[in-house]
Design an enzyme around this catalytic site. Structure first.
Site, PDB file in Angstrom:
ATOM      1  N   HIS A 220       4.996  -3.548  -8.274  1.00  0.00           N
ATOM      2  CA  HIS A 220       4.402  -2.964  -7.075  1.00  0.00           C
ATOM      3  C   HIS A 220       4.979  -3.674  -5.857  1.00  0.00           C
ATOM      4  O   HIS A 220       5.004  -4.899  -5.803  1.00  0.00           O
ATOM      5  CB  HIS A 220       2.881  -3.152  -7.109  1.00  0.00           C
ATOM      6  CG  HIS A 220       2.190  -2.750  -5.840  1.00  0.00           C
ATOM      7  ND1 HIS A 220       2.380  -1.516  -5.247  1.00  0.00           N
ATOM      8  CD2 HIS A 220       1.315  -3.412  -5.037  1.00  0.00           C
ATOM      9  CE1 HIS A 220       1.644  -1.438  -4.148  1.00  0.00           C
ATOM     10  NE2 HIS A 220       0.999  -2.572  -3.997  1.00  0.00           N
TER      11      HIS A 220
ATOM     12  N   HIS B 297       5.627  -3.198  -1.295  1.00  0.00           N
ATOM     13  CA  HIS B 297       5.480  -2.407  -0.075  1.00  0.00           C
ATOM     14  C   HIS B 297       6.860  -2.239   0.547  1.00  0.00           C
ATOM     15  O   HIS B 297       7.008  -2.316   1.771  1.00  0.00           O
ATOM     16  CB  HIS B 297       4.522  -3.082   0.907  1.00  0.00           C
ATOM     17  CG  HIS B 297       3.077  -3.030   0.492  1.00  0.00           C
ATOM     18  ND1 HIS B 297       2.052  -3.107   1.384  1.00  0.00           N
ATOM     19  CD2 HIS B 297       2.503  -2.900  -0.732  1.00  0.00           C
ATOM     20  CE1 HIS B 297       0.883  -3.043   0.731  1.00  0.00           C
ATOM     21  NE2 HIS B 297       1.147  -2.924  -0.556  1.00  0.00           N
TER      22      HIS B 297
ATOM     23  N   ASP C 156      20.261   9.776 -11.207  1.00  0.00           N
ATOM     24  CA  ASP C 156      20.614   8.781 -12.232  1.00  0.00           C
ATOM     25  C   ASP C 156      19.396   8.021 -12.741  1.00  0.00           C
ATOM     26  O   ASP C 156      19.440   7.408 -13.800  1.00  0.00           O
ATOM     27  CB  ASP C 156      21.630   7.770 -11.664  1.00  0.00           C
ATOM     28  CG  ASP C 156      23.058   8.321 -11.673  1.00  0.00           C
ATOM     29  OD1 ASP C 156      23.337   9.255 -12.443  1.00  0.00           O
ATOM     30  OD2 ASP C 156      23.893   7.800 -10.912  1.00  0.00           O
TER      31      ASP C 156
END
Lengths: 234, 234, 234, 234
Positions: free
Chosen positions: B94, B96, B119
């Site tokens: 995760h 930002h 791709d």
């Protein structure tokens, strides 16, 4: 005590440079010792290389120089107004960082489009209206401070630790000068993402009030659970 | 075994920093040992400098800490939901990161405008709808995971190893945490190019299904012929 | 002789990395020894660190490997078509560099808005039309080459040493592989400036034919007077 | 004296490279010794690495080479026109820096949207009209200079130390070559911020005349109070 304040102020100024927020000498940071009522601030227009804590200028809340061979930042008067109006704050930072300045130049609040923003700013980051010719011609820097304070009527400066001065650039603040500098870095990123969010979706909506509240309280305040301390990052 | 998982997780976290996807501490990576049902994840809100494998926190799939002195990432609950719903995946990331976050803030899927995208992602990268106030106020991080899983009904998570959480930011995953981090880097580039593709041509068309299929199978799957291995990069 | 060709090809590949045109392994450069009809090309999907000239793969114009332990770039077939169709060229470069790729994704020629562009490209940089499903499904890479060659009917490849493959990315070429890499770097800058030129002025005009002619002949050809050689930079 | 001028000119050229304003050899700086009527200028099309002060070419105001083994910058004729028309200036810089070039390509003045701009440029930075075919075909570089001078009728070149040559790129100047290079760096930033200011707010207003006057006089002129000298940064 002033020794450590000088060091913190110098370090915050250098952090702005390291993070790419400062071109040449376009920026300044200050910190305050509330007990003594003394402020340490960057000298005006000097390069950052080889700066020492002893170069920081010490002034009173009235703006009188208490210690220092160099002239203080020309934006000192704005810092002083902020320290007087916002007793909760311990540091002030001013930069011309690119994207925050762009929003200031556009004269536009930065809407809160996501959680990166909400983790630091509880709503849209406010822009001031432009100063009048009178305000510019006399005590320009003090009037810049007054315009900020007027814009913050009814706003808690620690829940919204930044402002955009129209046609000029941002100021940020915080409990310490380190926190004001950290906020300046985040503001720049948030300003940059908001600009491009509108490019992807001109009708992008700010996040909901529930999301706004969730994130500010996740990182800050008594119930914070982000980071290793009970009270979050602050 | 957990020693090497810890190292891989730390290395993936550092790769995010090296590639410029992380400002301060805004990101986290985890990896899972499927046999033991144990996850190694970055601690919450700590700086990356001088991190050691032993700082990674070990938790079970139920979220209980098995080993570690530090509090795990505050996004742990989202990671757990993903590991439970997508048994094929071995790592979750995760961030930002700027451009992927911009698309998440715009609440918009990223169309597949070219082969760089194809791709890695077999079609548009999906954005979730916004969470409701209820979902935000109770078990926010777990509900973020549930929103992702709902959005992926009918989508193979290894053919589409990324999602944009509306008003928040991206998550990526893969067979390993290294691959999840690699995908996060590519997602950022793909998000950036898609934004500007629309600036050049607001009516730009996604590539054809034939092109989409060609590229995903060129790099991945049994018939892959990119790279030095029979099975491509994966 | 092949030793020096291998070195030039490796060096061109590294130049692409140093100039920020390559993310991970997304790019490849090749050079040809016209007398022997042999091509040196980057191996497929391998990292650039610690590459040696001996890692470059040597293939004939028919695509058969003459020397090398590694599989050649998966885009080899496109390079071969270009070498056969454009006998003046000595090197070919393919990247997914950000801004050139954006124009390729937009399926749009890059208009010549200024002299930076005109110093290298004698007019708008052409984009191919998209490939058909048939062309994609069989001999995709060769058909990419054929699409480029068709687009260049009536265009001198040394006056226009670049193309944008629609929905994919750019190829550049030149008298040598070093010159093809140099052109790839300039193309990226030119593509970036063109995109933002349209943002400032959606009706921006390409420069005049007189300006176009002036700049291409200032740097290239017999009457060149830029640089220290009689014949300019080329 | 020429030794120190050569050094200043070399240093200004290197500053342009360090600040990212120059790709390959696309830029040149010169300085003048007004007493002797001699100009030191970068040689044409040579790389910056390992340049020495002795590589700078010395020419008279008539363009005749007085000293130097290398050919002077191909833009020399433009520099000469500027030195003759603007007797107050001591240095000239030409770059193809990205954002200033974008405005030049758009053929558009850069409006003064904020104080970063106003600290250096007293109003919108002017763009020239395009050159005619005749002007391009004969004495192109000198005619570029003439077009700049015509555009500056009624404008004080030290209050407005920059111009955008339409379809080409910027020139800047100043009392010294160091100041011309410094201004080129600030122009690039100002150009970049102005472009994105319009993206946020297509109807953004230039700052008021009062603000414009305040800032130019804050940093420059007899009443300046920015920096450590009585007369500001200049």
């Amino acid at each position: 005590m002033l020794a450590s304040l000088r060091e913190e102020v110098l370090e915050a100024n250098l952090e702005l440079v390291r993070r790419g927020l400062v071109l040449y000498t376009f920026g300044n940071a200050s910190g305050i010792d509330r007990e003594r009522g003394l402020i340490a601030i960057k000298p005006s227009g000097v390069p950052y290389e080889n700066r020492k804590p002893s170069d920081m200028v010490i002034v009173g809340l009235d703006g009188c120089i208490q210690e220092g061979r160099l002239r203080p930042s020309s934006d000192l008067a704005t810092h002083l107004i902020l320290y007087r109006a916002f007793p909760q704050i311990g540091g002030v930072v001013h930069t011309h960082s690119r994207y925050a300045t762009i929003w200031a130049q556009a004269g536009s609040d930065i809407p809160c489009f996501g959680t990166t923003h909400a983790d630091y700013f509880h709503g849209a980051v406010p822009a001031t209206p432009p100063l009048s010719a009178d305000e510019i011609e006399t005590e320009y820097e003090a009037n810049t401070g007054h315009a900020i304070v007027r814009r913050f009527q009814g706003i808690d400066p620690l829940s919204m630790p930044a402002v955009l001065v129209a046609g000029h650039a941002p100021f940020t603040w915080g409990e310490s000068v380190a926190s004001a500098a950290h906020t300046a870095v985040v503001l720049e990123e948030v300003a940059r993402m908001a600009l491009h969010t509108l490019a992807v979706n001109a009708n992008a909506s700010p996040i909901s009030q529930a999301m706004l509240d969730k994130h500010i309280y996740r990182k800050h305040g008594r119930a914070a659970y982000y980071g290793q301390d009970k009270k979050g990052e602050s």
